[in-house]
Design a protein around this motif. Sequence first.
Motif, PDB file in Angstrom:
ATOM      1  N   ALA A   1      -3.868   4.556   9.390  1.00  0.00           N
ATOM      2  CA  ALA A   1      -2.613   4.206  10.053  1.00  0.00           C
ATOM      3  C   ALA A   1      -1.488   4.078   9.023  1.00  0.00           C
ATOM      4  O   ALA A   1      -0.379   4.562   9.238  1.00  0.00           O
ATOM      5  CB  ALA A   1      -2.772   2.910  10.839  1.00  0.00           C
TER       6      ALA A   1
ATOM      7  N   LEU B   1      -7.250  15.403  12.452  1.00  0.00           N
ATOM      8  CA  LEU B   1      -7.075  14.451  13.547  1.00  0.00           C
ATOM      9  C   LEU B   1      -6.951  15.198  14.869  1.00  0.00           C
ATOM     10  O   LEU B   1      -7.488  14.775  15.895  1.00  0.00           O
ATOM     11  CB  LEU B   1      -5.824  13.598  13.301  1.00  0.00           C
ATOM     12  CG  LEU B   1      -5.887  12.673  12.078  1.00  0.00           C
ATOM     13  CD1 LEU B   1      -4.603  11.878  11.937  1.00  0.00           C
ATOM     14  CD2 LEU B   1      -7.077  11.733  12.183  1.00  0.00           C
TER      15      LEU B   1
ATOM     16  N   ILE C   1      -1.404   5.408   5.950  1.00  0.00           N
ATOM     17  CA  ILE C   1      -1.134   6.695   5.318  1.00  0.00           C
ATOM     18  C   ILE C   1      -0.355   7.601   6.257  1.00  0.00           C
ATOM     19  O   ILE C   1       0.560   8.320   5.854  1.00  0.00           O
ATOM     20  CB  ILE C   1      -2.454   7.368   4.884  1.00  0.00           C
ATOM     21  CG1 ILE C   1      -3.147   6.523   3.809  1.00  0.00           C
ATOM     22  CG2 ILE C   1      -2.203   8.762   4.351  1.00  0.00           C
ATOM     23  CD1 ILE C   1      -4.558   6.961   3.492  1.00  0.00           C
ATOM     24  N   ALA C   2      -0.699   7.541   7.554  1.00  0.00           N
ATOM     25  CA  ALA C   2      -0.039   8.409   8.530  1.00  0.00           C
ATOM     26  C   ALA C   2       1.384   7.972   8.824  1.00  0.00           C
ATOM     27  O   ALA C   2       2.196   8.764   9.296  1.00  0.00           O
ATOM     28  CB  ALA C   2      -0.849   8.444   9.824  1.00  0.00           C
ATOM     29  N   SER C   3       1.680   6.717   8.524  1.00  0.00           N
ATOM     30  CA  SER C   3       2.993   6.199   8.918  1.00  0.00           C
ATOM     31  C   SER C   3       4.125   6.721   8.038  1.00  0.00           C
ATOM     32  O   SER C   3       5.285   6.627   8.407  1.00  0.00           O
ATOM     33  CB  SER C   3       2.979   4.670   8.893  1.00  0.00           C
ATOM     34  OG  SER C   3       2.920   4.205   7.557  1.00  0.00           O
ATOM     35  N   THR C   4       3.785   7.256   6.894  1.00  0.00           N
ATOM     36  CA  THR C   4       4.817   7.852   6.036  1.00  0.00           C
ATOM     37  C   THR C   4       4.285   9.172   5.494  1.00  0.00           C
ATOM     38  O   THR C   4       3.098   9.477   5.615  1.00  0.00           O
ATOM     39  CB  THR C   4       5.182   6.941   4.860  1.00  0.00           C
ATOM     40  OG1 THR C   4       4.009   6.722   4.071  1.00  0.00           O
ATOM     41  CG2 THR C   4       5.693   5.601   5.351  1.00  0.00           C
ATOM     42  N   ALA C   5       5.165   9.945   4.875  1.00  0.00           N
ATOM     43  CA  ALA C   5       4.779  11.269   4.400  1.00  0.00           C
ATOM     44  C   ALA C   5       3.619  11.178   3.416  1.00  0.00           C
ATOM     45  O   ALA C   5       2.710  12.007   3.423  1.00  0.00           O
ATOM     46  CB  ALA C   5       5.968  11.971   3.758  1.00  0.00           C
TER      47      ALA C   5
ATOM     48  N   LEU D   1      -9.603   2.550   9.343  1.00  0.00           N
ATOM     49  CA  LEU D   1      -8.669   2.843  10.425  1.00  0.00           C
ATOM     50  C   LEU D   1      -7.271   2.366  10.037  1.00  0.00           C
ATOM     51  O   LEU D   1      -6.285   3.080  10.230  1.00  0.00           O
ATOM     52  CB  LEU D   1      -9.149   2.158  11.704  1.00  0.00           C
ATOM     53  CG  LEU D   1      -8.702   2.755  13.023  1.00  0.00           C
ATOM     54  CD1 LEU D   1      -8.964   4.242  13.078  1.00  0.00           C
ATOM     55  CD2 LEU D   1      -9.397   2.056  14.175  1.00  0.00           C
ATOM     56  N   ARG D   2      -7.191   1.188   9.460  1.00  0.00           N
ATOM     57  CA  ARG D   2      -5.883   0.684   9.021  1.00  0.00           C
ATOM     58  C   ARG D   2      -5.343   1.526   7.871  1.00  0.00           C
ATOM     59  O   ARG D   2      -4.132   1.738   7.768  1.00  0.00           O
ATOM     60  CB  ARG D   2      -6.003  -0.791   8.610  1.00  0.00           C
ATOM     61  CG  ARG D   2      -6.193  -1.740   9.800  1.00  0.00           C
ATOM     62  CD  ARG D   2      -6.225  -3.191   9.337  1.00  0.00           C
ATOM     63  NE  ARG D   2      -5.049  -3.564   8.576  1.00  0.00           N
ATOM     64  CZ  ARG D   2      -5.036  -4.484   7.607  1.00  0.00           C
ATOM     65  NH1 ARG D   2      -6.169  -5.121   7.306  1.00  0.00           N
ATOM     66  NH2 ARG D   2      -3.932  -4.757   6.968  1.00  0.00           N
TER      67      ARG D   2
ATOM     68  N   VAL E   1      -2.327  12.303   5.266  1.00  0.00           N
ATOM     69  CA  VAL E   1      -3.304  12.686   6.278  1.00  0.00           C
ATOM     70  C   VAL E   1      -3.340  14.205   6.422  1.00  0.00           C
ATOM     71  O   VAL E   1      -2.393  14.902   6.047  1.00  0.00           O
ATOM     72  CB  VAL E   1      -2.992  12.050   7.654  1.00  0.00           C
ATOM     73  CG1 VAL E   1      -3.058  10.540   7.553  1.00  0.00           C
ATOM     74  CG2 VAL E   1      -1.658  12.526   8.162  1.00  0.00           C
TER      75      VAL E   1
END
Lengths: 106, 106
Positions: free
Chosen positions: A44, A99, A46-50, A40-41, A94
């Motif tokens: 998070a 999702l 990976i999704a926080s940046t391109a 999960l982290r 991602v």
Amino acid sequence: MLLKVLNGQPCCGLAAEPLADDRASLLALKFKALGDPVRLRLVALIASTAEVCVCDLVPAFALSGPTISHHLKVLRQAGLVDCERRGTWVYYHVLPEALGELKALL
Amino acid sequence: MLLKVLNGQPCCGLAAEPLADDRASLLALKFKALGDPVRLRLVALIASTAEVCVCDLVPAFALSGPTISHHLKVLRQAGLVDCERRGTWVYYHVLPEALGELKALL
DNA sequence: CTTCTATTTCGACATGTGTCAAGATAGGGG
DNA sequence: CCCCTATCTTGACACATGTCGAAATAGAAG
């Protein structure tokens, strides 16, 4: 016995469909991939940046490289993330559709 | 390195927060509960009506009563569903806030 | 070609998980 | 009080999972 979705209170997408066996298995695979704190982290991060290099992910955890690699593989096989190699480094991103598919059920 | 959420393309709620360790564990518990085909179908069945008697859930699966009971317990402990006993029968219902919490992340 | 770093795969191990049969518990009704 | 049904708990078992160290692979650069 009235369907919730007809009550004007559809609690979630899951309430709408009867959810066949094979579809449930595919969806469960994705939920299961998210069902680990490390993964999960990872999502998070990976999704926080391109995109994120594995070499930036590993030091974010108190875990060995192989363990992180294993978790990334689980996420890949679940279809939640994908990766691309550029030279020595591998970059993860991602897959928002995946999702979104889960989001539609909740 | 620009945050996706600042790009006008927040891929999901997960991208917004750094996701601390303890919070990740709590969330992972819920995702993990959904990460089994039987439990996913159970939630779908429970969510499809206001409440469902266990005696209506068991015959929907080719599994023993104890196994269904076990899965219901996992869902309960994850905080995704709750139950109420009325006489001989036990009725389950979903906890929409819990599903909503997950939805907000995807 | 050799060597260096980044990443993955392999093998091993302890722990967790899904399943069932058998037994325990709860409540209703003779 | 005894029995019957619904549900849950226990104990057991096969199998999956998370973790690591060691070894393999992929490129880049000497």
